[in-house]
Design a protein around this motif. Sequence first.
Motif, PDB file in Angstrom:
ATOM      1  N   THR A   9      15.240  -0.049   2.447  1.00 33.69           N
ATOM      2  CA  THR A   9      14.700  -0.607   1.216  1.00 33.69           C
ATOM      3  C   THR A   9      13.587  -1.610   1.507  1.00 33.69           C
ATOM      4  N   ILE A  10      13.795  -2.476   2.499  1.00 34.37           N
ATOM      5  CA  ILE A  10      12.779  -3.458   2.878  1.00 34.37           C
ATOM      6  C   ILE A  10      11.527  -2.755   3.387  1.00 34.37           C
ATOM      7  N   GLY A  11      11.728  -1.753   4.256  1.00 38.62           N
ATOM      8  CA  GLY A  11      10.589  -1.014   4.796  1.00 38.62           C
ATOM      9  C   GLY A  11       9.820  -0.271   3.715  1.00 38.62           C
ATOM     10  N   LEU A  12      10.548   0.323   2.767  1.00 42.26           N
ATOM     11  CA  LEU A  12       9.891   1.060   1.680  1.00 42.26           C
ATOM     12  C   LEU A  12       9.128   0.101   0.769  1.00 42.26           C
ATOM     13  N   THR A  13       9.679  -1.088   0.537  1.00 43.56           N
ATOM     14  CA  THR A  13       8.965  -2.089  -0.262  1.00 43.56           C
ATOM     15  C   THR A  13       7.656  -2.474   0.407  1.00 43.56           C
ATOM     16  N   ALA A  14       7.706  -2.694   1.713  1.00 42.46           N
ATOM     17  CA  ALA A  14       6.483  -3.012   2.455  1.00 42.46           C
ATOM     18  C   ALA A  14       5.479  -1.881   2.362  1.00 42.46           C
ATOM     19  N   PHE A  15       5.963  -0.666   2.518  1.00 41.94           N
ATOM     20  CA  PHE A  15       5.098   0.506   2.458  1.00 41.94           C
ATOM     21  C   PHE A  15       4.374   0.584   1.124  1.00 41.94           C
ATOM     22  N   LEU A  16       5.115   0.443   0.031  1.00 41.71           N
ATOM     23  CA  LEU A  16       4.534   0.570  -1.304  1.00 41.71           C
ATOM     24  C   LEU A  16       3.645  -0.615  -1.670  1.00 41.71           C
ATOM     25  N   THR A  17       3.839  -1.742  -0.992  1.00 41.18           N
ATOM     26  CA  THR A  17       3.022  -2.922  -1.271  1.00 41.18           C
ATOM     27  C   THR A  17       1.614  -2.787  -0.716  1.00 41.18           C
ATOM     28  N   VAL A  18       1.474  -2.310   0.518  1.00 38.55           N
ATOM     29  CA  VAL A  18       0.157  -2.311   1.172  1.00 38.55           C
ATOM     30  C   VAL A  18      -0.387  -0.903   1.436  1.00 38.55           C
ATOM     31  N   VAL A  19       0.209   0.103   0.818  1.00 34.83           N
ATOM     32  CA  VAL A  19      -0.231   1.468   1.095  1.00 34.83           C
ATOM     33  C   VAL A  19      -1.688   1.692   0.680  1.00 34.83           C
ATOM     34  N   ASP A  20      -2.167   0.946  -0.316  1.00 33.64           N
ATOM     35  CA  ASP A  20      -3.553   1.109  -0.767  1.00 33.64           C
ATOM     36  C   ASP A  20      -4.567   0.491   0.193  1.00 33.64           C
ATOM     37  N   LEU A  21      -4.105  -0.421   1.059  1.00 31.68           N
ATOM     38  CA  LEU A  21      -5.034  -1.241   1.834  1.00 31.68           C
ATOM     39  C   LEU A  21      -5.934  -0.417   2.734  1.00 31.68           C
ATOM     40  N   PHE A  22      -5.340   0.441   3.550  1.00 29.84           N
ATOM     41  CA  PHE A  22      -6.129   1.185   4.517  1.00 29.84           C
ATOM     42  C   PHE A  22      -6.155   2.689   4.271  1.00 29.84           C
ATOM     43  N   ALA A  23      -5.351   3.180   3.318  1.00 33.26           N
ATOM     44  CA  ALA A  23      -5.336   4.621   3.049  1.00 33.26           C
ATOM     45  C   ALA A  23      -6.721   5.128   2.670  1.00 33.26           C
ATOM     46  N   THR A  24      -7.489   4.297   1.954  1.00 32.51           N
ATOM     47  CA  THR A  24      -8.812   4.721   1.494  1.00 32.51           C
ATOM     48  C   THR A  24      -9.773   4.948   2.661  1.00 32.51           C
ATOM     49  N   GLN A  25      -9.492   4.339   3.816  1.00 29.40           N
ATOM     50  CA  GLN A  25     -10.345   4.582   4.982  1.00 29.40           C
ATOM     51  C   GLN A  25     -10.348   6.051   5.380  1.00 29.40           C
ATOM     52  N   ALA A 140       3.951   1.880   9.019  1.00 30.82           N
ATOM     53  CA  ALA A 140       4.093   3.231   8.463  1.00 30.82           C
ATOM     54  C   ALA A 140       3.100   3.480   7.340  1.00 30.82           C
ATOM     55  N   SER A 141       2.764   2.441   6.576  1.00 33.67           N
ATOM     56  CA  SER A 141       1.802   2.620   5.492  1.00 33.67           C
ATOM     57  C   SER A 141       0.427   2.991   6.033  1.00 33.67           C
ATOM     58  N   ASN A 142       0.100   2.471   7.221  1.00 34.68           N
ATOM     59  CA  ASN A 142      -1.164   2.841   7.847  1.00 34.68           C
ATOM     60  C   ASN A 142      -1.209   4.324   8.176  1.00 34.68           C
ATOM     61  N   LEU A 143      -0.075   4.864   8.602  1.00 32.50           N
ATOM     62  CA  LEU A 143      -0.010   6.281   8.971  1.00 32.50           C
ATOM     63  C   LEU A 143       0.097   7.175   7.742  1.00 32.50           C
ATOM     64  N   PHE A 144       1.166   7.031   6.999  1.00 35.59           N
ATOM     65  CA  PHE A 144       1.451   7.981   5.935  1.00 35.59           C
ATOM     66  C   PHE A 144       0.552   7.775   4.710  1.00 35.59           C
ATOM     67  N   GLY A 145       0.075   6.539   4.498  1.00 34.37           N
ATOM     68  CA  GLY A 145      -0.875   6.319   3.414  1.00 34.37           C
ATOM     69  C   GLY A 145      -2.166   7.079   3.635  1.00 34.37           C
ATOM     70  N   ARG A 146      -2.674   7.007   4.858  1.00 30.95           N
ATOM     71  CA  ARG A 146      -3.907   7.739   5.180  1.00 30.95           C
ATOM     72  C   ARG A 146      -3.693   9.243   5.110  1.00 30.95           C
ATOM     73  N   LEU A 147      -2.547   9.686   5.625  1.00 27.91           N
ATOM     74  CA  LEU A 147      -2.239  11.118   5.606  1.00 27.91           C
ATOM     75  C   LEU A 147      -2.142  11.629   4.172  1.00 27.91           C
ATOM     76  N   LEU A 148      -1.490  10.854   3.314  1.00 29.05           N
ATOM     77  CA  LEU A 148      -1.346  11.247   1.906  1.00 29.05           C
ATOM     78  C   LEU A 148      -2.704  11.281   1.220  1.00 29.05           C
ATOM     79  N   ALA A 149      -3.526  10.243   1.447  1.00 33.18           N
ATOM     80  CA  ALA A 149      -4.841  10.192   0.799  1.00 33.18           C
ATOM     81  C   ALA A 149      -5.687  11.386   1.194  1.00 33.18           C
ATOM     82  N   ALA A 150      -5.711  11.684   2.484  1.00 32.07           N
ATOM     83  CA  ALA A 150      -6.514  12.820   2.952  1.00 32.07           C
ATOM     84  C   ALA A 150      -6.017  14.126   2.355  1.00 32.07           C
ATOM     85  N   GLY A 151      -4.701  14.290   2.291  1.00 27.62           N
ATOM     86  CA  GLY A 151      -4.140  15.526   1.745  1.00 27.62           C
ATOM     87  C   GLY A 151      -4.430  15.702   0.265  1.00 27.62           C
TER      88      GLY A 151
END
Length: 407
Positions: A9-25, A140-151
Amino acid sequence: MPGVLRALTIGLTAFLTVVDLFATQAILPALTSAYGVTPAAMGFAVNASTIGMAAGGFAVALFGRRLDRRRGILISLAILSIPTALLATMPSLPVFTALRIAQGICMSTAFALTLAYLGEHASAGDTASAFAAYVTGNVASNLFGRLLAAGVVDHLGLAANFHVFALLNLAGAVLVWFTVERTPAMGEVDMSHGAPLTSWLRHLANPALRAAFATGFIILFAFIGTFTYVNFVLVGPPFSVGMMMLGAVYFVFLPSVFTTPLAGRVVAYAGTRPTLWASFALAAAGLPLLLSAHFGLLLSGLALVAVGTFFAQAVATGFVSRAATTDRGSASGIYLASYFLGGLVGSAVLGQVFDRLGWTACVIGIGAALALGALLATRLLIAEGHRPDAATAFQMQAPGRQSRATH
């Protein structure tokens, strides 16, 4: 809540908080083409979120004691969905930049208040695991956020990408609604030391803290310089990767998910300065590989840079928590702001280098930054007898401390 479920739950909260930060790269080439601007111009606009992150860090350092943690996190994540959704309208570049800044403010506020909540409500035995879970979620947000954005961009287009991420922001708010307990605002901590500005001046008068703030600046400067402009190298010859493959490239962050939480143990064993030197050396070892025409070698170089910079970030934030003599929350706020300002400057400066001189010159600039970071590490010294031991201080963050930021 069982330990494993709590960590998730803590990890998922962190993921959803900053997923926008670098995914757009990960979609920078597509945005650059859509807007018809240079890589440097689009890189600056995308990374303008770091301006907001820095501003949010300062704001929470100033007013965080007065804020209800749960309400602040909830409102920040809910409001975050608004600028995210507005990006789907493909506004003019100045408006795009302003919306990214607004995203940064919301993300930083939620990020810092979540760290404050964890520091205040995790028991001494659970603190280390709680922060480790949060760090892992950020990585994880750095990894999966970027992967999701690209997909999403590859299959549905740019506008759909921002709609999807707005829904993720709202999902984060819903998660907080159901999992974060209602608590009062933090009490008056360290107020005997005076107003926040007085504490800030005291922090800036500390040579070790000044060096730590500068080190944070350097870390994100190098990280942003690498992972922003390498996208343009990957989509060009000889690699010519497609958008979906560009997202898959960011599996290079996967090793960092496992190595970053180990930073506290390594610092306890080897000390801050040797650990930082090793981290910068590891990142620097990846730079020559970034110039390779072999795809596998370039990916190896990116993985080394990621592991080294993520590890250095964890070490530097832990040092700030030990070196501050008073009002450690504000010290961490200054560090957070310096860290994200480094990302902004890295985007602007190295973007110009990339546009005018090319990727090789950009990599040389990144190497110079890492060398400066290693030099600054020589000043990270704490007088004996004034702080808790490294292992304890790294694992037991004080309430309200915003010191676990990651890329």
